[in-house]
Design a protein around this motif. Structure first.
Motif, PDB file in Angstrom:
ATOM      1  N   HIS A   1       0.802  -1.224   0.000  1.00  0.00           N
ATOM      2  CA  HIS A   1       0.000   0.000   0.000  1.00  0.00           C
ATOM      3  C   HIS A   1       0.838   1.280   0.000  1.00  0.00           C
ATOM      4  O   HIS A   1       0.322   2.348   0.267  1.00  0.00           O
ATOM      5  CB  HIS A   1      -0.987   0.006   1.166  1.00  0.00           C
ATOM      6  N   THR A   2       2.131   1.187  -0.276  1.00  0.00           N
ATOM      7  CA  THR A   2       2.939   2.405  -0.368  1.00  0.00           C
ATOM      8  C   THR A   2       3.581   2.514  -1.744  1.00  0.00           C
ATOM      9  O   THR A   2       4.450   3.327  -1.938  1.00  0.00           O
ATOM     10  CB  THR A   2       4.057   2.413   0.697  1.00  0.00           C
ATOM     11  N   TYR A   3       3.166   1.712  -2.657  1.00  0.00           N
ATOM     12  CA  TYR A   3       3.760   1.713  -3.984  1.00  0.00           C
ATOM     13  C   TYR A   3       3.000   2.658  -4.903  1.00  0.00           C
ATOM     14  O   TYR A   3       1.894   3.087  -4.612  1.00  0.00           O
ATOM     15  CB  TYR A   3       3.801   0.305  -4.559  1.00  0.00           C
ATOM     16  N   GLY A   4       3.599   2.975  -6.012  1.00  0.00           N
ATOM     17  CA  GLY A   4       2.974   3.836  -7.007  1.00  0.00           C
ATOM     18  C   GLY A   4       3.399   3.386  -8.387  1.00  0.00           C
ATOM     19  O   GLY A   4       3.898   2.273  -8.572  1.00  0.00           O
ATOM     20  N   PRO A   5       3.253   4.262  -9.375  1.00  0.00           N
ATOM     21  CA  PRO A   5       3.541   3.880 -10.747  1.00  0.00           C
ATOM     22  C   PRO A   5       5.026   3.605 -11.000  1.00  0.00           C
ATOM     23  O   PRO A   5       5.892   4.313 -10.486  1.00  0.00           O
ATOM     24  CB  PRO A   5       3.081   5.085 -11.568  1.00  0.00           C
ATOM     25  N   VAL A   6       5.280   2.547 -11.765  1.00  0.00           N
ATOM     26  CA  VAL A   6       6.645   2.137 -12.111  1.00  0.00           C
ATOM     27  C   VAL A   6       6.669   1.803 -13.596  1.00  0.00           C
ATOM     28  O   VAL A   6       5.797   1.091 -14.092  1.00  0.00           O
ATOM     29  CB  VAL A   6       7.098   0.912 -11.291  1.00  0.00           C
ATOM     30  N   ILE A   7       7.680   2.327 -14.284  1.00  0.00           N
ATOM     31  CA  ILE A   7       7.854   2.055 -15.709  1.00  0.00           C
ATOM     32  C   ILE A   7       8.999   1.064 -15.886  1.00  0.00           C
ATOM     33  O   ILE A   7      10.086   1.265 -15.346  1.00  0.00           O
ATOM     34  CB  ILE A   7       8.162   3.357 -16.482  1.00  0.00           C
ATOM     35  N   GLY A   8       8.746  -0.004 -16.620  1.00  0.00           N
ATOM     36  CA  GLY A   8       9.781  -0.954 -17.006  1.00  0.00           C
ATOM     37  C   GLY A   8      10.276  -0.600 -18.395  1.00  0.00           C
ATOM     38  O   GLY A   8       9.612   0.120 -19.141  1.00  0.00           O
ATOM     39  N   ASP A   9      11.433  -1.113 -18.735  1.00  0.00           N
ATOM     40  CA  ASP A   9      12.012  -0.805 -20.048  1.00  0.00           C
ATOM     41  C   ASP A   9      12.741  -2.042 -20.544  1.00  0.00           C
ATOM     42  O   ASP A   9      13.689  -2.503 -19.913  1.00  0.00           O
ATOM     43  CB  ASP A   9      12.977   0.376 -19.920  1.00  0.00           C
ATOM     44  N   THR A  10      12.305  -2.579 -21.685  1.00  0.00           N
ATOM     45  CA  THR A  10      12.953  -3.779 -22.213  1.00  0.00           C
ATOM     46  C   THR A  10      14.301  -3.470 -22.840  1.00  0.00           C
ATOM     47  O   THR A  10      15.099  -4.368 -23.072  1.00  0.00           O
ATOM     48  CB  THR A  10      12.064  -4.465 -23.267  1.00  0.00           C
ATOM     49  N   ALA A  11      14.582  -2.187 -23.104  1.00  0.00           N
ATOM     50  CA  ALA A  11      15.852  -1.816 -23.734  1.00  0.00           C
ATOM     51  C   ALA A  11      16.926  -1.442 -22.718  1.00  0.00           C
ATOM     52  O   ALA A  11      18.105  -1.389 -23.068  1.00  0.00           O
ATOM     53  CB  ALA A  11      15.634  -0.647 -24.700  1.00  0.00           C
ATOM     54  N   GLU A  12      16.548  -1.159 -21.480  1.00  0.00           N
ATOM     55  CA  GLU A  12      17.488  -0.762 -20.431  1.00  0.00           C
ATOM     56  C   GLU A  12      17.263  -1.633 -19.202  1.00  0.00           C
ATOM     57  O   GLU A  12      16.132  -2.013 -18.918  1.00  0.00           O
ATOM     58  CB  GLU A  12      17.290   0.715 -20.053  1.00  0.00           C
ATOM     59  N   PRO A  13      18.295  -1.928 -18.424  1.00  0.00           N
ATOM     60  CA  PRO A  13      18.156  -2.862 -17.304  1.00  0.00           C
ATOM     61  C   PRO A  13      17.729  -2.218 -15.985  1.00  0.00           C
ATOM     62  O   PRO A  13      18.220  -2.587 -14.931  1.00  0.00           O
ATOM     63  CB  PRO A  13      19.565  -3.445 -17.197  1.00  0.00           C
ATOM     64  N   TRP A  14      16.832  -1.237 -16.008  1.00  0.00           N
ATOM     65  CA  TRP A  14      16.387  -0.638 -14.747  1.00  0.00           C
ATOM     66  C   TRP A  14      14.932  -0.223 -14.844  1.00  0.00           C
ATOM     67  O   TRP A  14      14.299  -0.304 -15.880  1.00  0.00           O
ATOM     68  CB  TRP A  14      17.260   0.544 -14.344  1.00  0.00           C
ATOM     69  N   LEU A  15      14.413   0.230 -13.693  1.00  0.00           N
ATOM     70  CA  LEU A  15      13.026   0.666 -13.590  1.00  0.00           C
ATOM     71  C   LEU A  15      12.982   2.161 -13.327  1.00  0.00           C
ATOM     72  O   LEU A  15      13.911   2.730 -12.756  1.00  0.00           O
ATOM     73  CB  LEU A  15      12.332  -0.069 -12.438  1.00  0.00           C
ATOM     74  N   TYR A  16      11.868   2.784 -13.702  1.00  0.00           N
ATOM     75  CA  TYR A  16      11.632   4.200 -13.427  1.00  0.00           C
ATOM     76  C   TYR A  16      10.469   4.281 -12.435  1.00  0.00           C
ATOM     77  O   TYR A  16       9.350   3.905 -12.758  1.00  0.00           O
ATOM     78  CB  TYR A  16      11.252   4.943 -14.714  1.00  0.00           C
ATOM     79  N   TRP A  17      10.751   4.731 -11.222  1.00  0.00           N
ATOM     80  CA  TRP A  17       9.749   4.850 -10.165  1.00  0.00           C
ATOM     81  C   TRP A  17       9.264   6.293 -10.153  1.00  0.00           C
ATOM     82  O   TRP A  17      10.070   7.217 -10.022  1.00  0.00           O
ATOM     83  CB  TRP A  17      10.364   4.506  -8.816  1.00  0.00           C
ATOM     84  N   LEU A  18       7.970   6.531 -10.254  1.00  0.00           N
ATOM     85  CA  LEU A  18       7.443   7.893 -10.261  1.00  0.00           C
ATOM     86  C   LEU A  18       7.219   8.360  -8.825  1.00  0.00           C
ATOM     87  O   LEU A  18       6.418   7.778  -8.086  1.00  0.00           O
ATOM     88  CB  LEU A  18       6.151   7.967 -11.068  1.00  0.00           C
ATOM     89  N   VAL A  19       7.962   9.376  -8.438  1.00  0.00           N
ATOM     90  CA  VAL A  19       7.911   9.938  -7.087  1.00  0.00           C
ATOM     91  C   VAL A  19       7.176  11.281  -7.141  1.00  0.00           C
ATOM     92  O   VAL A  19       6.970  11.835  -8.215  1.00  0.00           O
ATOM     93  CB  VAL A  19       9.334  10.092  -6.500  1.00  0.00           C
TER      94      VAL A  19
END
Length: 108
Positions: A8-26
């Protein structure tokens, strides 16, 4: 990862198949208060990040971004919780060295 550790503390996260990391929207303004972190960069103005269409909810069959956690206008990832999870899990590779090149491609 964050959802499992801190329900219940998570939010939107973008994955990327071209790069090995995630983008967390703060929340907006987080970058101004973000202390350097060995496993993350906090992006903000004037940087820009192309976000995927809302319909991209699964990894595409081509290189690109998708919503690992769907976007909701009123929910963001808590920066303190995110820092704690990143420090605990120590994900690699760290975007600290590769991100400047990626951002220059995005701006073009």
């Amino acid at each position: 990862m964050l959802e499992a550790l801190l329900p219940h503390t998570y939010g939107p996260v973008i994955g990327d198949t071209a790069e090995p990391w995630l983008y967390w929207l703060v929340p907006p303004g987080t970058r101004a208060r973000w202390e350097p972190h060995p496993y993350a960069l906090c992006l903000g103005a004037p940087g820009r990040l192309a976000v995927p269409p809302q319909s991209h909810r699964l990894p595409p069959r081509w290189p690109g971004r998708y919503w690992l956690r769907p976007f909701t206008p009123d929910v963001r990832v808590g920066p303190l919780n995110l820092r704690h999870v990143l420090h605990h899990h120590r994900p690699v590779p760290s975007p600290r060295t590769a991100m400047p090149a990626l951002l220059s491609r995005e701006a073009a």
